[in-house]
Design a protein around this motif. Structure first.
Motif, mmCIF file in Angstrom:
data_model
loop_
_atom_site.group_PDB
_atom_site.id
_atom_site.type_symbol
_atom_site.label_atom_id
_atom_site.label_comp_id
_atom_site.label_asym_id
_atom_site.label_seq_id
_atom_site.Cartn_x
_atom_site.Cartn_y
_atom_site.Cartn_z
ATOM 1 N N MET A 1 41.586 25.691 -56.970
ATOM 2 C CA MET A 1 41.450 25.692 -58.430
ATOM 3 C C MET A 1 42.620 24.905 -58.991
ATOM 4 N N VAL B 1 42.893 29.757 -53.702
ATOM 5 C CA VAL B 1 42.540 31.167 -53.505
ATOM 6 C C VAL B 1 41.971 31.308 -52.101
ATOM 7 N N ALA C 1 39.968 33.294 -50.176
ATOM 8 C CA ALA C 1 39.013 34.397 -50.362
ATOM 9 C C ALA C 1 38.671 35.074 -49.039
ATOM 10 N N PRO D 1 37.296 46.350 -52.241
ATOM 11 C CA PRO D 1 37.631 46.227 -53.662
ATOM 12 C C PRO D 1 37.129 44.920 -54.271
ATOM 13 N N SER D 2 37.055 44.887 -55.580
ATOM 14 C CA SER D 2 36.700 43.672 -56.305
ATOM 15 C C SER D 2 37.655 42.553 -55.901
ATOM 16 N N GLY D 3 37.099 41.395 -55.592
ATOM 17 C CA GLY D 3 37.924 40.254 -55.208
ATOM 18 C C GLY D 3 38.281 40.198 -53.739
ATOM 19 N N SER D 4 37.765 41.158 -52.942
ATOM 20 C CA SER D 4 38.132 41.187 -51.516
ATOM 21 C C SER D 4 37.363 40.156 -50.694
ATOM 22 N N GLY D 5 36.363 39.502 -51.305
ATOM 23 C CA GLY D 5 35.671 38.421 -50.595
ATOM 24 C C GLY D 5 34.247 38.754 -50.167
ATOM 25 N N LYS D 6 33.688 39.849 -50.690
ATOM 26 C CA LYS D 6 32.361 40.297 -50.247
ATOM 27 C C LYS D 6 31.274 39.273 -50.577
ATOM 28 N N SER D 7 31.242 38.837 -51.834
ATOM 29 C CA SER D 7 30.189 37.876 -52.219
ATOM 30 C C SER D 7 30.404 36.547 -51.510
ATOM 31 N N THR D 8 31.667 36.157 -51.383
ATOM 32 C CA THR D 8 31.975 34.920 -50.667
ATOM 33 C C THR D 8 31.420 34.985 -49.248
ATOM 34 N N GLU E 1 25.055 43.669 -53.993
ATOM 35 C CA GLU E 1 25.012 44.718 -55.023
ATOM 36 C C GLU E 1 23.594 44.913 -55.570
ATOM 37 N N HIS F 1 29.535 48.432 -53.876
ATOM 38 C CA HIS F 1 30.745 49.157 -54.281
ATOM 39 C C HIS F 1 30.575 50.644 -54.068
HETATM 40 N N1 LIG Z 1 33.658 29.666 -56.943
HETATM 41 C C1 LIG Z 1 34.900 30.141 -56.897
HETATM 42 N N2 LIG Z 1 35.950 29.394 -57.248
HETATM 43 C C2 LIG Z 1 37.214 29.861 -57.174
HETATM 44 N N3 LIG Z 1 37.540 31.105 -56.772
HETATM 45 C C3 LIG Z 1 36.547 31.907 -56.412
HETATM 46 C C4 LIG Z 1 35.161 31.495 -56.458
HETATM 47 N N4 LIG Z 1 34.386 32.507 -56.039
HETATM 48 C C5 LIG Z 1 35.230 33.524 -55.760
HETATM 49 N N5 LIG Z 1 36.513 33.167 -55.964
HETATM 50 C C6 LIG Z 1 37.709 34.003 -55.732
HETATM 51 O O1 LIG Z 1 37.649 34.458 -54.386
HETATM 52 C C7 LIG Z 1 38.030 35.824 -54.279
HETATM 53 C C8 LIG Z 1 36.887 36.625 -53.677
HETATM 54 O O2 LIG Z 1 35.799 36.619 -54.586
HETATM 55 P P1 LIG Z 1 34.414 37.355 -54.288
HETATM 56 O O3 LIG Z 1 33.486 36.998 -55.383
HETATM 57 O O4 LIG Z 1 33.981 37.041 -52.911
HETATM 58 O O5 LIG Z 1 34.860 38.883 -54.375
HETATM 59 P P2 LIG Z 1 33.971 40.207 -54.301
HETATM 60 O O6 LIG Z 1 34.547 41.037 -53.218
HETATM 61 O O7 LIG Z 1 32.529 39.854 -54.230
HETATM 62 O O8 LIG Z 1 34.318 40.891 -55.696
HETATM 63 P P3 LIG Z 1 33.385 41.792 -56.685
HETATM 64 O O9 LIG Z 1 33.349 43.142 -56.050
HETATM 65 O O10 LIG Z 1 34.143 41.795 -57.964
HETATM 66 O O11 LIG Z 1 32.033 41.145 -56.785
HETATM 67 C C9 LIG Z 1 38.417 36.261 -55.675
HETATM 68 O O12 LIG Z 1 39.810 36.185 -55.799
HETATM 69 C C10 LIG Z 1 37.727 35.239 -56.567
HETATM 70 O O13 LIG Z 1 38.453 35.053 -57.742
#
Ligand SMILES: Nc1ncnc2c1ncn2[C@@H]1O[C@H](COP(=O)(O)OP(=O)(O)OP(=O)(O)O)[C@@H](O)[C@H]1O
Ligand SMILES: [Mg+2]
Length: 225
Positions: free
Chosen positions: A16, A21, A23, A42-49, A170, A203
């Motif tokens: 960015m 980041v 992830a 937790p939120s931001g731990s990388g699950k969706s990634t 989710e 979650h």
């Molecule tokens: N497209 C992107 N560009 C930049 N940073 C990203 C992007 N997608 C995710 N991130 C960052 O990567 C990290 C992991 O994000 P991710 O969406 O995988 O978390 P998560 O575990 O799914 O969270 P949540 O429970 O809130 O959905 C976070 O710090 C997020 O800000």
């Protein structure tokens, strides 16, 4: 058991501007055929990634995703598209149905995109909508269905190609607990009765109880112990 999905040292860094980041920082995990795995953290731990990389929706910065013994990174863009269409079923938090299409047409969408003739699949679409309790709602548009019903259409759509794996991010996050339970029971049934392999991000510890196993992520790594 055979492992259907495996990640090896999976990393994902998002750039960015000046900021990187990290992830995912080296995720190793394996899913066996017919398993229902919940990913928590937790939120931001990388699950969706992680889910996006598993589904070939995005490419890792380093490491490998193996689906059915094939390295996704070794596939051409066209082949990845075909793998996504035919071998992976996606379920999202916000249902992602097309508003102008009926329930049956939404379920059929992955087949239509794949250039298949609908006539061959009418029975299957009917069976799937019946399975999710919407046999009498086939012609309803998404805005004529409740949230829980829309998500049930999305489940039928995810199953229509008989995918190797279903990835759900989710899937109950936007539903009341009763509709959520119904969705989870359907996923559990797909696993028990059709040996459908499922990876679900959640979650909610109650939702995770429907899975065979929980994988916990923290700061882009799988927690051990
Ligand atoms: N497209 C992107 N560009 C930049 N940073 C990203 C992007 N997608 C995710 N991130 C960052 O990567 C990290 C992991 O994000 P991710 O969406 O995988 O978390 P998560 O575990 O799914 O969270 P949540 O429970 O809130 O959905 C976070 O710090 C997020 O800000
Ligand atoms: Mg997420």
């Amino acid at each position: 058991m055979t492992s259907i999905l495996q990640t090896i040292g999976l990393q994902k860094a998002y750039q960015m501007g000046e900021v990187t980041v990290n992830a995912l920082q080296g995720v190793d995990f394996t899913v066996e055929k017919g398993e229902f795995v919940a990913i928590m953290g937790p939120s931001g731990s990388g699950k969706s990634t992680l889910l996006h990389l598993l589904g070939g929706l995005d490419a890792p910065s380093d490491g490998e995703v193996m689906l059915g013994g094939r390295r996704l990174a070794h596939l051409s863009d066209d082949d990845i598209t075909i793998v996504r269409r035919r071998q992976i079923g996606f379920i999202f938090q916000f249902f992602n149905l097309l508003p102008t299409l009926s329930a049956a047409e939404n379920v059929a969408l992955p087949l239509l995109i794949d250039g298949r003739s609908l006539d061959e699949y009418r029975l299957r679409i009917d069976e799937l909508l019946t399975l999710v309790g919407l046999g009498d709602r086939q012609d309803h548009k998404p805005d004529q269905l409740s949230g829980g019903q829309q998500q049930r259409v999305a489940i039928a759509r995810a199953l229509v190609t008989d995918p190797v794996i279903v990835l759900a991010d989710e899937p109950t996050g936007n539903l009341d607990s009763e509709s959520g339970d119904e969705i989870l029971r359907l996923l559990r049934r797909a696993c028990d009765e059709k040996q459908q392999t499922i990876v679900m991000v959640t979650h909610d510890p109650k939702a995770a109880e429907y899975a065979d196993r929980i994988v916990r992520l923290k700061d882009g790594l799988v927690e051990t112990g």
